[in-house]
Design an enzyme around this catalytic site. Structure first.
Site, PDB file in Angstrom:
ATOM      1  N   GLU A  64     -34.137  76.685 -26.992  1.00 37.20           N
ATOM      2  CA  GLU A  64     -35.155  75.783 -27.523  1.00 37.20           C
ATOM      3  C   GLU A  64     -36.571  76.343 -27.468  1.00 37.20           C
ATOM      4  OE1 GLU A  64     -33.360  71.489 -26.277  1.00 37.20           O
ATOM      5  OE2 GLU A  64     -33.876  72.862 -24.678  1.00 37.20           O
ATOM      6  N   GLY A  86     -32.911  79.387 -19.768  1.00 47.98           N
ATOM      7  CA  GLY A  86     -32.560  78.902 -21.110  1.00 47.98           C
ATOM      8  C   GLY A  86     -33.467  79.500 -22.166  1.00 47.98           C
ATOM      9  N   GLY A 128     -26.979  75.848 -21.184  1.00 48.36           N
ATOM     10  CA  GLY A 128     -25.572  76.234 -21.231  1.00 48.36           C
ATOM     11  C   GLY A 128     -25.309  77.642 -20.758  1.00 48.36           C
ATOM     12  N   LYS A 171     -28.476  90.048 -29.329  1.00 46.43           N
ATOM     13  CA  LYS A 171     -28.318  89.577 -30.711  1.00 46.43           C
ATOM     14  C   LYS A 171     -28.312  88.052 -30.782  1.00 46.43           C
ATOM     15  CE  LYS A 171     -25.628  91.717 -33.640  1.00 46.43           C
ATOM     16  NZ  LYS A 171     -24.410  92.251 -34.291  1.00 46.43           N
TER      17      LYS A 171
END
Lengths: 328, 732
Positions: free
Chosen positions: B691, B688, B511, B619
Site C-alpha cells: 500500500e 509491508g 501478508g 519483481k
C-alpha cells in the site's frame, strides 16, 4: 436479458422485412446493444443479424467521394488508405473513440445509432424519457457532468456519444437508407438526427424497418482537417467536448469552414451561423470568439456541466487558431 | 513440530542473510503467472461443479425504508426459476476487514440504494438475471441522509488527540497554513468481480469464493449462517485483486450458501460490475483540514489534522485519514480531530490503503503549500521536519528511511530542474514538477504456516494465506527455498484453503511479512530437525541445492529421512509493536503537463523510491509499487464515486464511467527499492509494501499541477474543469 428471437438476414430485403416485426432490432457489432440488453435497457423481441449482408466495402463513388458500407468496422475505416489521406478528420475521430477491441467490432451504421451514455438511461431504476417515454428525466437535478449544454429539452438532457458521427457531420456526409419497401434514399447526416423535444426516445428520422446501408462522403474537402477531443482520461472515455473542423484559408481569408461538435448536445452539433461568421474573415482571435459567441448563445448548463460552455469556447478558438495559422 | 515466535524483541540475527540458496530478493517469476495469463488458474466463479444452478441478487431501488412485499410468486411461475431467497440472514453489506463475525443482516431494512434484497435462483444465469431485474419489490420509504453536507457528525472521544497548544503555535508562527481539502469516494475496482459457489455435504459447507482473509471470512460466514466455523471450508486459491473489497465476507457468499442449503444443490452467485460498485465497500469521501505552523526556516512548530468521513449507521469502520499525521513530521503542538457522519450511501470500508492513501496525500499537499509560503524548497522542507523519534509518543522508530528516500528520489529525478510555478511551457502545455512523501503504518499479524520436507527432498508450503495478485506464491516459495536450500522447482506452495494452517490473510500490507515469518519459522524448525539428523547445530548447517553441508560433509536432503519432516511456524506480534513506531517510507517525484487550453493533465514522468525492510522479491515488490502509483494517478486525476444528491445512489457504476487510469494515462514509472532491514518489524526483517506506493502519490501529481499552472486544486480529483476554473482565458 429477456428471451428474444434471432433472425439471420441474407439480403437487405430479409433484413427490412424482419425488422418490421414489433420490437425488432438490427444487430451488427453489438458493442452497444448487447450491453444494453444485459442491463434491461433495451429489450428487443427479435434480433435481426445483418452481418451477412456484404455491406462491408469502402468504394469510390462516381463523384470521387466515398461510399462506406454500413458494416465497415471502425478499425477498418480509420485505417483505410483513402480515409487517412483524404478524410483525416474522420480517421482521427474514429481512433479517438472507444478502444481497439471495440473498434474492431463496432460498425459504421451501428456507431451512428449508438445510444447515449447518460447514466440515468443506463439504470432501469431511474426515470428516463428516452428509455421509458413519459416516465420523466431523473438526470435533471442529478449528476450532470456529461450532459448537454445545447439542444436539450425539459424532457431529456442526454448527449450523443459518437466521435465518428461528429467528423462525418463536418464532412457533409449522407446516410443511405433502404426502406421496408426496398427503395433506397439518402438523408443528409445533418437531417438524420432529431432533437429530443418532447420525445427523446425518437432519436433519428429512420422509420420502422429502415436499414442503413452506407454512409456517403462527398469528394475530399480542401483545407485543414482537425479533430480534437477533450475527455477525462487519455483513452476510453467519452468526449466532454470535441470539435471536428474542416477549414480552408485562401489569400489570408477564411474561404470555407465546416465545424461539428460532440459531447455537448443530444446529437452531433453543427451551427451554420457560427460557420458563416468566419467566412471571408481574416483569421483572428476576435473572429473566432465571435463564432464561439454565436455557437454558445443559447448554451445552458445543468449544474455539473457548466464548465462545458467555457471549455467549448476555448476548444473552438484553439482549433480555429491551429486550422488557420500560417505554416512555415 | 511447532515453532512459535512472539515478536517481543528485535531480531538482530538476520538469519535469512546467512542462507546460501540465493533466492531471497531475486526477481523470481510468479509460479502462478503462467496459469493466470493462460486462463487456467481457476477463479471462484469458474469451478465446474455438477448440478450447479445460478443466483442473481435483486437490489433495492429506494435508498431508505422497509421492504413491504417481494412479489416472488410472479417470477417463480416462470420456467427455470427455482427459488427467491429473502432469508433474514442475507447481508446488508460486507463484513469489515478482520471482523470475524457477521455484518449487519436483514435485507428487509434498507439503508442504501442498491442494497441486496433477495436472491433469485434459476437453472441458467440468464434466466436468473432477467427474473431478478423484473422482481417486483414494494417498499415503505423513509427519509435518509444522502450528502455529507446534510449530515450531523459524531466526534468520537477516543479518536481525538492533542498536545501542546496548536492555536497558540498558529498565532505565533512565522508562516502558517490552514487549508481544507476534499477527496471523493473510491471503489476498489478489482478486476475480478466478487463471486461464490456454495455446496453443502450434510451440515458441511464448501464455499469457493474470492476473499482476502480466509480465517476471518470463515467465521464471518459461519456467524452469518448461524453454524459452527468448523463446518465451513473456504477455497480461494486465486483471487483477481482485492484492494480491500474482499477483506470481509460479502453478500454473494452468504446468499449462495443459503440458497444451496434450501435447494439441496450447489448455487453460484456472481456480482455484476454494477453490483460491485453498489454493494461492496467504498472508500469514504473525506473533508480534511490541515493546519501547519512553522518558524521562519520552515521548521514545524504545530500540526493539526481534522477529518470528516462517513459510513452507514451501525458500522464501526471510519476512514482513518489522520493515521500517519502523528509521526510523519515533527512539531511540538499537535492536534487530531476526527468526525464521522452517518450517511445512507453504500457501506464504507477499506479500499486501497485506508487512511494514508487520502490522508498523506492531503498532508503532502499542505506541505507543498507551506513550502510555497516559506520559500523553502519542498524537498528541503521535508528534510527539516524529519523527527528523530515519534513526535507524538517519544518512541523510537524501528527504522526510518525518509531522508534516504528524499535524497535518492530528488537526485534520480533531477529535482533541481524545477522552476517557479507557471514558468515552463511547451506549446499549449504547461510543464511542472512535484513531489510528495509516502508513509504507511506497518503491521505484523498473527500467522501460521506448515512446511513439509518430503523424503525425496521437496518442500511443500501450506497456509490458508491468499495471493490476491500480490505475489504470495512467489515469496513464500522463495523463503522456503532459501531456508531449506532448495531450488525453486523443488518447492510447492499451496494457498487459499481453510483446511490449511491459518495465515495472516492479505490486507493492510501485512501478508508478506506476517505469513512469510510463519514460513520462515517453520523452516527454521525443519533446519533443526535436519541438523539433529546430521548431529550438528542448526546454525552450523548450510543448505544449498538440495544438499546439507555440515562439518565438511555433504548429504542429500533426499533420503535424509524415511518419511516427511513437517513443522508449523507460528508468528505473533509482541512488544516490539509497543516499543517502537513502525512505518514504511518513500518519496514520489512527478512531471506533469497541463493543457493551457483545456485543463487536461498528462503525467509525463513518475519516480518512486521506497523502503519497506527486506525486499523478498524485487519483481513483485516493484510491480506492487507500480500498481500503487498508477492508482495514485487515478486518485489525482480521475477517480470519483459520483453519488446522486437526492438518493445517494452511485451514478457511475461501471468501468466506462468510473475512470481508472488506462495505459495511455500512465507514463514510464521508475521504482527504486532501498536496501533495508527492519529488525523490530519481523524475524525476516521485512515490512509491508503493497500500500505504501499509493500513500501520497496523488499529491505529487497535484503539486506538480500547481507548479505547472499555478492552479491549486483542493477538491479531488483534479479534473480538467477544476483546473480550467483557475487558468487564464487561454490566450497564454
Amino acid at each position: 436479458m429477456k428471451p428474444f428471437d434471432y433472425v439471420r438476414a441474407l439480403g437487405p430485403g430479409d433484413a427490412t422485412a424482419a425488422a418490421g416485426r414489433e420490437g425488432a432490432a438490427f444487430i451488427a457489432g453489438g458493442t452497444n446493444l448487447l450491453d444494453l440488453m444485459k442491463l434491461g435497457v433495451m429489450t428487443p423481441s427479435t434480433l435481426v443479424d445483418i452481418t451477412h449482408l456484404h455491406l462491408d466495402r469502402v468504394e469510390t463513388t462516381e463523384d470521387a467521394g466515398l461510399r462506406i458500407g454500413a458494416l465497415v468496422t471502425n478499425s477498418d475505416l480509420a485505417n483505410h488508405a483513402a480515409v487517412r489521406r483524404d478524410y483525416a478528420v474522420l480517421s482521427r475521430a474514429l481512433l479517438a473513440g472507444a478502444s481497439g477491441q471495440l473498434r474492431n467490432k463496432a460498425t459504421t451504421g451501428g456507431n451512428l445509432l449508438q445510444r447515449t451514455r447518460c447514466p440515468y438511461f443506463y439504470d432501469t431504476a431511474m426515470a428516463c424519457n428516452k428509455r421509458d417515454p413519459g416516465s420523466g428525466c431523473r438526470a435533471i437535478g442529478g449528476v450532470t457532468r456529461l450532459h448537454a449544454i445545447l439542444g436539450a429539452s425539459a424532457h431529456c438532457i442526454a448527449t450523443h456519444p459518437s466521435d465518428m458521427a461528429v467528423a462525418m457531420l463536418a464532412l457533409g456526409a449522407g446516410v443511405e437508407v433502404e426502406g421496408a419497401d426496398g427503395k433506397r434514399r439518402v438523408v443528409a447526416l445533418d437531417d438524420f438526427y432529431r432533437l429530443p423535444g418532447e420525445w427523446p426516445d425518437i432519436e433519428t428520422v429512420l422509420e420502422p424497418g429502415d436499414l442503413i446501408t452506407a454512409v456517403l462522403l462527398p469528394p475530399p474537402p480542401q483545407g485543414r482537417q482537425i479533430y480534437r477531443k477533450v475527455r477525462d482520461r487519455a483513452s476510453y472515455a467519452f468526449a466532454l467536448a470535441s470539435v471536428a473542423a474542416v477549414i480552408r484559408v485562401d489569400s489570408g481569408r477564411i474561404a470555407s469552414a465546416a465545424l461539428a461538435f460532440g459531447g455537448i448536445a443530444p446529437r452531433p452539433w453543427r451551427d451554420g451561423d457560427a460557420e458563416a461568421a468566419l467566412i471571408g474573415e481574416v483569421p483572428s482571435r476576435e473572429v473566432f470568439e465571435r463564432a464561439a459567441d454565436i455557437l454558445l448563445a443559447d448554451a445552458q448548463g445543468q449544474g455539473g456541466n457548466e464548465f462545458k460552455i467555457d471549455l467549448t469556447r476555448r476548444l473552438l478558438v484553439s482549433v480555429l487558431t491551429e486550422a488557420t495559422e500560417e505554416r512555415t | 513440530m511447532s515453532e512459535h515466535h512472539k515478536m517481543d524483541a528485535p531480531d538482530h540475527a538476520r538469519r535469512l542473510d546467512d542462507m546460501a540458496q540465493g533466492l531471497i530478493g531475486t526477481a523470481m517469476d510468479r509460479p502462478d503467472g503462467p496459469l493466470k495469463v493462460s486462463g487456467t488458474a481457476t477463479y471462484a466463479h469458474e469451478w465446474a461443479v455438477d448440478n450447479l444452478c445460478h443466483g442473481v441478487l435483486a437490489r433495492a431501488t429506494v435508498p431508505t425504508g422497509r421492504v413491504s412485499d417481494v412479489a416472488a410468486q410472479d417470477i417463480l411461475d416462470r420456467p427455470g426459476i427455482l427459488a427467491v431467497i429473502t432469508d433474514r440472514r442475507l447481508l446488508r453489506n460486507p463484513a469489515q476487514g478482520g471482523a470475524g463475525e457477521a455484518p449487519v443482516q436483514d435485507p428487509s431494512r434498507i439503508a442504501y440504494f442498491g442494497q441486496p434484497i433477495a436472491l433469485v435462483v434459476a437453472e441458467t444465469f440468464e434466466a436468473a438475471r432477467d427474473a431478478a431485474a423484473s422482481l417486483r419489490i414494494d417498499y415503505e420509504e423513509t427519509e435518509g441522509t444522502y450528502r455529507p453536507e446534510d449530515a450531523a457528525f459524531e466526534t468520537p472521544e477516543d479518536k481525538q488527540s492533542s498536545q501542546g497548544d496548536l492555536d497558540a503555535a498558529m498565532a505565533q508562527a512565522a508562516h502558517s497554513i490552514d487549508v481544507t481539502y476534499t477527496t471523493p469516494g473510491h471503489n476498489s475496482a478489482a478486476m475480478e468481480p466478487h463471486g461464490a459457489i456454495a455446496s453443502w455435504d450434510g451440515d458441511d459447507l464448501v464455499l469457493r469464493g474470492s476473499y482476502q482473509m480466509l480465517k476471518h471470512n470463515r467465521k464471518e460466514i459461519a456467524d452469518s449462517l448461524g453454524i459452527d466455523p468448523a463446518n465451513v471450508r473456504l477455497l480461494s486459491p486465486y483471487v483477481g485483486g482485492g484492494f480491500g473489497s474482499k477483506l470481509g465476507i460479502a453478500p454473494e457468499a452468504v446468499a449462495a450458501a443459503l440458497a444451496a442449503r434450501d435447494l439441496g444443490r450447489p448455487v453460484s452467485v456472481a456480482l455484476s460490475r454494477q453490483q460491485v460498485f453498489e454493494t461492496t465497500m467504498r472508500r469514504s469521501e473525506t473533508r480534511q483540514r490541515i493546519r501547519l505552523a512553522a518558524d521562519a526556516e520552515g521548521r514545524l512548530t504545530g500540526i493539526g489534522h481534522d477529518a470528516w468521513v462517513s459510513n452507514l449507521p451501525g458500522e464501526t469502520f471510519a476512514e482513518p485519514a489522520t493515521q500517519a499525521t502523528p509521526f510523519l513530521y515533527g512539531g511540538e503542538n499537535r492536534q487530531i480531530g476526527f468526525h464521522v457522519a452517518r450517511l445512507n450511501r453504500t457501506c464504507a470500508g477499506s479500499v486501497r490503503a485506508p487512511g494514508e492513501a487520502v490522508g498523506v496525500t492531503v498532508l503532502e499537499n499542505a506541505m507543498d503549500e507551506l513550502a510555497e509560503a516559506t520559500g523553502v524548497d519542498p524537498v528541503d522542507l521535508r528534510r527539516r521536519n524529519i523527527p528523530d523519534t515519534d513526535p507524538s509518543t517519544g518512541k523510537p522508530f524501528s527504522s526510518h528511511t525518509l531522508r534516504r528516500a528524499l535524497d535518492d528520489g530528488a537526485t534520480r529525478f533531477g529535482w533541481n530542474q524545477r522552476q517557479r510555478p507557471g514558468t515552463r511551457r511547451e506549446g499549449d502545455w504547461l510543464i511542472g514538477l512535484g513531489m510528495a512523501c509516502a508513509t504507511r503504518v506497518n503491521i505484523l499479524a498473527e500467522a501460521r504456516a506448515r512446511v513439509s520436507l518430503t523424503a525425496d527432498g521437496r518442500a511443500v508450503v501450506e497456509t490458508d494465506m491468499t495471493d490476491i495478485g500480490t505475489g504470495t506464491y512467489a515469496i513464500l516459495t522463495q523463503i522456503a527455498g532459501e531456508m531449506l536450500g532448495l531450488p525453486l522447482d523443488r518447492v510447492t506452495t499451496r494457498l487459499g484453503d481453510t483446511d490449511l494452517p491459518p495465515g495472516s490473510g492479505s490486507g493492510g500490507s501485512m501478508g508478506a511479512s506476517s505469513t512469510g515469518s510463519a514460513v520462515y519459522l517453520a523452516c527454521r524448525n525443519l533446519r533443526a530437525q535436519i541438523a539433529a539428523r546430521l548431529d550438528c547445530a542448526e546454525t552450523d548447517l548450510t543448505l544449498k541445492d538440495g544438499k546439507a553441508i555440515a562439518a565438511n560433509k555433504t548429504t542429500d536432503l533426499a533420503g535424509l529421512s524415511d518419511g516427511t519432516l513437517t513443522a508449523e511456524g507460528h508468528i505473533e506480534p509482541g512488544k516490539t509493536r509497543e516499543e517502537t513506531r513502525q512505518a514504511t517510507f518513500g518519496t514520489f517525484f512527478t512531471e506533469v503537463a497541463v493543457n493551457a487550453v483545456t485543463g487536461e493533465t498528462r503525467v509525463r514522468r513518475m519516480q518512486g523510491t521506497f523502503a519497506a525492510g527486506r525486499i523478498l522479491n524485487h519483481k513483485t515488490a516493484r510491480s506492487q509499487c507500480i500498481g500503487g502509483m498508477t492508482f495514485g494517478i487515478g486518485m489525482a486525476l480521475t477517480e470519483e464515486l459520483m453519488h446522486d444528491p437526492r438518493d445517494g445512489h452511485i451514478v457511475n457504476r461501471d468501468l466506462a464511467e468510473y475512470h481508472m487510469p488506462v495505459n495511455a494515462d500512465v507514463p514510464q514509472i521508475d521504482v527504486v527499492l532501498l536496501d533495508e532491514r527492519d529488525d523490530w518489524a519481523s524475524p525476516i526483517q521485512a515490512k509491508g509494501i503493497g500500500e505504501l506506493s499509493i500513500c501520497g502519490a496523488g499529491a505529487a501529481i497535484t503539486n506538480a499541477i500547481y507548479n505547472a499552472s499555478g492552479v491549486r486544486v483542493r477538491d479531488y480529483p483534479a479534473s480538467l474543469d477544476k483546473i480550467l476554473a483557475g487558468l487564464d482565458d487561454g490566450r497564454g
